[in-house]
Scaffold this active site. Structure first.
Site, short mmCIF file in Angstrom:
data_model
loop_
_atom_site.label_atom_id
_atom_site.label_comp_id
_atom_site.label_asym_id
_atom_site.label_seq_id
_atom_site.Cartn_x
_atom_site.Cartn_y
_atom_site.Cartn_z
N HIS A 1 0.70 -1.07 0.05
CA HIS A 1 0.04 0.16 0.00
C HIS A 1 0.97 1.35 0.05
CE1 HIS A 1 -3.15 -3.13 0.98
NE2 HIS A 1 -3.67 -2.24 0.43
N ARG B 1 -10.73 3.94 -1.02
CA ARG B 1 -10.21 2.97 0.03
C ARG B 1 -10.50 3.87 1.24
NH1 ARG B 1 -6.03 1.60 -3.87
NH2 ARG B 1 -5.78 -0.71 -4.11
N ARG C 1 -15.50 1.84 -0.39
CA ARG C 1 -15.54 0.12 0.16
C ARG C 1 -15.28 0.54 1.67
NH1 ARG C 1 -9.77 -2.74 -1.31
NH2 ARG C 1 -8.97 -1.29 0.18
N GLU D 1 -10.69 -11.31 -3.98
CA GLU D 1 -9.60 -10.97 -3.72
C GLU D 1 -8.70 -12.06 -3.03
OE1 GLU D 1 -8.58 -7.12 -2.11
OE2 GLU D 1 -10.31 -7.25 -0.43
N ASN E 1 -4.31 -7.30 -6.27
CA ASN E 1 -3.14 -7.09 -5.57
C ASN E 1 -3.34 -8.46 -4.40
OD1 ASN E 1 -3.20 -4.81 -7.08
ND2 ASN E 1 -3.92 -3.76 -5.19
N ASP E 2 -4.40 -8.25 -3.80
CA ASP E 2 -4.49 -9.56 -2.78
C ASP E 2 -4.51 -10.95 -3.46
OD1 ASP E 2 -3.93 -8.41 0.00
OD2 ASP E 2 -5.81 -7.18 -0.39
N ARG F 1 2.92 -9.19 -0.15
CA ARG F 1 3.02 -8.12 -1.15
C ARG F 1 3.91 -7.07 -0.82
NH1 ARG F 1 -3.36 -5.76 -0.95
NH2 ARG F 1 -2.63 -3.86 -1.97
N CYS G 1 -10.18 -3.80 -9.71
CA CYS G 1 -9.51 -2.43 -9.28
C CYS G 1 -8.28 -2.74 -8.64
CB CYS G 1 -10.63 -1.79 -8.21
SG CYS G 1 -10.91 -3.02 -6.80
C1 PEP Z 1 -6.51 -5.54 -4.31
O1 PEP Z 1 -6.23 -6.20 -3.14
O2 PEP Z 1 -6.26 -5.62 -5.27
C2 PEP Z 1 -7.22 -4.02 -4.00
C3 PEP Z 1 -7.67 -3.44 -4.95
O3 PEP Z 1 -7.30 -3.66 -2.66
P1 PEP Z 1 -5.93 -3.22 -1.58
O4 PEP Z 1 -5.00 -2.97 -2.64
O5 PEP Z 1 -6.66 -2.03 -1.06
O6 PEP Z 1 -5.91 -4.34 -0.69
MG MG Z 2 -6.95 -5.83 -1.11
#
Ligand code: PEP
Ligand code: MG
Length: 599
Positions: free
Chosen positions: A210, A317, A353, A455, A478-479, A489, A526
């Site tokens: 993040h 977010r 979210r 995710e 991402n997750d 990550r 996303c």
């Molecule tokens: C993701 O996990 O791809 C996502 C969009 O949420 P975050 O990056 O906030 O975990």
């Molecule tokens: Mg996520």
């Protein structure tokens, strides 16, 4: 804040430029004076400790010592990969820091001071460090004199771990300063003002952390995971960072600076050209329209989203409301923040979210809730936390329902793994809606759509079941990559294994898309994958028609889509999905991109 005076010419001539590489996580070139973030003076105040609170204060200090030792060991294992004598040199310094924290005069001294003077641990550390430094200086021994800086660094580390405060907002630094630090949290990064800060580089941190996402949100060039970064860096000396390539140059030669200045200007011109796409639709050559929306991590991104022609906010977010403060935002404060976004988008949809805290995303006001989880990313994070701490969820849902009267709002739930979680939130949302209506608040009918992030691999595999409960899906790549491939990550040591083109990840994405299309549930992506033009053909070829990304990525993705033939992309996506080797998948995708997108 300590910034060394501008270095003299002779001193600069003595220093050969040092080129280091890491993960380029946020593109752009920054050239400016360095500020070593970890060396900054931290705000320490003194408070009296009651007799019966001394034991707790001592254990708070012991915990800070343990955390500091853990950080130093992590730094040492990373430094072992440095070339030549650097590994030995830094290893030696880190060993000295470990020794200073292992049953040492410092540790014993602080412990005693907490009890004897009845003061808080951070103040006791500060006094003890000053006392030790003074006694070293008095001995006029050159070896001990050289240790004074080390003991101060150890003190700063302890204080930082005790007050858990992010770095101050770097407000006193010269314009264009480049922050160099061991590690920066997403909250630290959120405090950086791009009008003041040129960019940053850190020793730790993964490409999809993040912190990286926040850097992209702010448009700050950033390089993470740079081994050896702080070994030779000096506050005040010039640094170049190339956040696309992942390069940091310490003490750059004049010709290096010129070369990077030229690249910076070229990037600027390219961005201006892309800006002209703003008013053009994201339509493929054969006429298929793709909805490009924006992710918002910080309210300042709203203007960016509008400026880049976002067709809505595909992911807000809401964590930003919880960072860098000691209290919790109430319902009204959240309402105001969401309302500004809904109004700002002027009738375009906004996907809010519920909070995704836990894991690496930390909020001081909630620190007591998490305990010492061995695997925070698998623990009390996101919707799990919201359902456990109902006061958090209730305030958020009430604020979100109220703003739904101002424009089209969708409510999105992070880290969903079972249909029961969505069902439970819907029940709670209905209860809150009834309560609000009784209070005379007018709410839209029907209530806003309630969606699930896909995710967690289990959620992708159970997408059929989730589709029965959710009104829409948003794939969080991402997750999804992190959990499917078991790659943290945020950890630069395994960043090379983080691969969105792994067949397991692609199959999960395909599975979720097919379930959504079968069930008539709208679906978007996303995660960061949506904002990478390299992946655009594959994502739309798999059937996606809605992509949400950092606002600055919209023009590049739009440009890619406008050069694309959907029939060919669909055919290529099918060929890719027949493969089981990620190298072959990458080759098929890159060949296709090179063919249909020669520039
Ligand atoms: C993701 O996990 O791809 C996502 C969009 O949420 P975050 O990056 O906030 O975990
Ligand atoms: Mg996520």
């Amino acid at each position: 804040m300590r910034i060394d005076a501008k270095q003299s010419e002779t001193e600069r001539e003595d220093r050969a430029e040092i080129r280091l590489s890491g993960l380029g996580v946020s593109p752009g070139i920054a050239i400016g004076p360095a500020y070593i973030g970890d060396a900054g003076d931290l705000p320490v105040s003194e408070s009296r400790i009651a007799e019966d609170a001394i034991a707790a204060e001592r254990s708070r200090f012991a915990e800070a010592v343990a955390v500091s030792l853990k950080q130093l060991r992590k730094l040492k294992s990373k430094a072992a990969n440095l070339p030549g004598s650097a590994a030995e040199e830094i290893g030696y310094i880190l060993d000295a820091h470990v020794a200073m924290l292992s049953n040492s005069r410092l540790v014993r001294g602080v412990d005693e001071r907490i009890g004897a003077a009845r003061i808080n641990a951070e103040r006791a550390v500060q006094i003890e460090i000053d006392a030790i430094a003074e006694s070293f200086a008095a001995m006029r021994d050159s070896y001990l004199a050289a240790r004074i800086d080390d003991i101060r660094l150890v003190g700063t580390r302890l204080i930082r771990n005790l007050i858990k405060k992010p770095y101050a907002a770097y407000s006193g630094v010269p314009e264009g300063t480049i922050i160099l630090a061991e590690e920066l949290t997403p909250a630290d990064t959120a405090l950086m003002d791009p009008r003041h800060i040129g960019g940053f580089a850190t020793v730790f941190g993964g490409a999809e952390s993040h912190t990286a996402i926040m850097a992209r949100a702010l448009g700050l060039p950033a390089v993470l995971g740079v081994t050896g970064l702080l070994l030779r860096a000096r506050s005040g000396a010039t640094v170049v960072i190339d956040g696309g390539e992942g390069t940091v140059v310490l003490d750059p030669a004049p010709e290096t600076i010129h070369a990077y200045e030229a690249r910076r200007d070229a990037l600027f011109r390219e961005r201006r050209t892309l800006g002209r796409l703003r008013r053009l639709p994201a339509v493929t050559r054969d006429g298929v329209e793709i909805r490009l929306e924006a992710n918002v991590d910080l309210p300042v991104e709203l203007d960016q989203a509008v400026a880049h022609g976002a067709m809505g906010l595909g992911l807000v977010r809401s964590e930003f409301l919880y960072m860098n403060r000691d209290d919790l935002p109430g319902e009204d404060e959240q309402y105001e923040a969401f309302a500004a976004l809904v109004r700002g988008m002027g009738g375009l949809p906004v996907t809010l979210r519920t909070l995704d805290l836990g894991g690496e995303k930390f909020a001081r006001s909630l620190s007591g809730l998490f305990g010492e989880a061995a695997n925070p990313a698998l623990g009390l994070r996101a919707i799990r936390l919201s359902l456990k701490e109902r006061r958090l969820l209730d305030a958020q849902l009430a604020a979100m329902l109220r703003v739904a009267t101002l424009g089209p709002v969708r409510i999105l739930l992070p880290m969903i793994s079972t249909a029961g979680e969505i069902r439970r939130v819907r029940e709670i949302m209905d209860q809150i809606a009834r309560r609000l209506r009784r209070r005379g608040v007018e709410l839209p009918k029907p209530l806003p759509p309630l969606g699930a992030m896909i995710e967690v691999p289990g959620a992708a595999l159970a997408a059929d079941a989730l589709a029965a409960e959710a009104d829409f899906f948003a794939i969080g790549t991402n997750d999804l990559v992190q959990y499917t491939l078991a790659i943290d990550r945020t950890d630069e040591q395994v960043a090379h294994l983080y691969n969105p083109l792994h067949p397991a990840v692609l199959r999960l994405i395909q599975f979720a898309i097919e379930a959504a299309l079968r069930r008539g549930v709208p679906i978007s992506v996303c995660g960061e994958m949506a904002g990478e033009p390299r992946f655009s053909a594959l994502l739309v070829g798999l059937g996606l028609r809605n992509l949400s990304m950092a606002p600055r990525n919209i023009p590049r993705v739009k440009q890619r889509l406008r050069s694309l033939d959907m029939v060919a992309a669909t055919r290529r996506a099918r060929a890719i999905m027949d493969q089981s080797d990620s190298g072959r998948i990458a080759a098929l995708l890159d060949d296709f991109n090179a063919m249909a997108w020669p520039h």
